[in-house]
Write a protein that holds these residues in place. Structure first.
Motif, mmCIF file in Angstrom:
data_model
loop_
_atom_site.group_PDB
_atom_site.id
_atom_site.type_symbol
_atom_site.label_atom_id
_atom_site.label_comp_id
_atom_site.label_asym_id
_atom_site.label_seq_id
_atom_site.Cartn_x
_atom_site.Cartn_y
_atom_site.Cartn_z
ATOM 1 N N ARG A 161 5.008 2.379 -7.040
ATOM 2 C CA ARG A 161 6.393 1.908 -7.007
ATOM 3 C C ARG A 161 7.295 2.885 -6.271
ATOM 4 O O ARG A 161 8.163 2.485 -5.482
ATOM 5 C CB ARG A 161 6.910 1.698 -8.437
ATOM 6 C CG ARG A 161 6.333 0.471 -9.106
ATOM 7 C CD ARG A 161 6.868 0.254 -10.495
ATOM 8 N NE ARG A 161 8.307 0.044 -10.449
ATOM 9 C CZ ARG A 161 9.150 0.527 -11.368
ATOM 10 N NH1 ARG A 161 8.713 1.213 -12.387
ATOM 11 N NH2 ARG A 161 10.432 0.282 -11.261
ATOM 12 N N LYS A 211 2.516 -3.126 -1.678
ATOM 13 C CA LYS A 211 2.885 -4.204 -2.597
ATOM 14 C C LYS A 211 1.654 -4.935 -3.125
ATOM 15 O O LYS A 211 1.600 -5.317 -4.293
ATOM 16 C CB LYS A 211 3.846 -5.182 -1.924
ATOM 17 C CG LYS A 211 5.246 -4.617 -1.777
ATOM 18 C CD LYS A 211 6.203 -5.635 -1.221
ATOM 19 C CE LYS A 211 7.609 -5.066 -1.158
ATOM 20 N NZ LYS A 211 8.593 -6.062 -0.739
ATOM 21 N N LYS A 212 0.649 -5.099 -2.266
ATOM 22 C CA LYS A 212 -0.603 -5.716 -2.721
ATOM 23 C C LYS A 212 -1.291 -4.834 -3.755
ATOM 24 O O LYS A 212 -1.811 -5.320 -4.759
ATOM 25 C CB LYS A 212 -1.538 -5.964 -1.540
ATOM 26 C CG LYS A 212 -1.148 -7.127 -0.675
ATOM 27 C CD LYS A 212 -2.126 -7.322 0.456
ATOM 28 C CE LYS A 212 -1.687 -8.444 1.378
ATOM 29 N NZ LYS A 212 -2.605 -8.626 2.512
ATOM 30 N N ILE A 221 6.631 2.672 -2.520
ATOM 31 C CA ILE A 221 7.283 1.481 -1.973
ATOM 32 C C ILE A 221 8.761 1.768 -1.735
ATOM 33 O O ILE A 221 9.314 1.441 -0.683
ATOM 34 C CB ILE A 221 7.090 0.269 -2.907
ATOM 35 C CG1 ILE A 221 5.645 -0.204 -2.862
ATOM 36 C CG2 ILE A 221 8.034 -0.868 -2.528
ATOM 37 C CD1 ILE A 221 5.301 -1.259 -3.885
#
Length: 69
Positions: A51, A26-27, A54
């Motif tokens: 994405r 996410k970072k 994730i």
């Protein structure tokens, strides 16, 4: 078959390791979006890859949570 290898590696990790990897992904996504907004990003496809990774991590976490019940 790069994706299946990645998913297999994720399945072998513990929940805590997956949480750490999720935070770092996410970072990275945040940094990529920031670079894209300031026109410093060369490889825009990397946003899509991060994405998806994730989403894969979250899917594995959900599967582990349901298996624990």
């Amino acid at each position: 078959m790069k994706t299946t290898k990645f998913v297999d590696e994720l399945r072998n990790k513990t929940t805590e390791e997956l949480q750490v990897e999720l935070v770092s992904a996410k970072k990275e996504l945040f940094n990529l979006r920031f670079q894209n907004a300031t026109n410093q990003l060369d490889n825009t496809y990397r946003i899509k890859e991060v994405r998806r990774s994730i989403a894969r991590i979250q899917t594995i976490l959900t599967q582990k949570a349901q298996a624990a019940k």
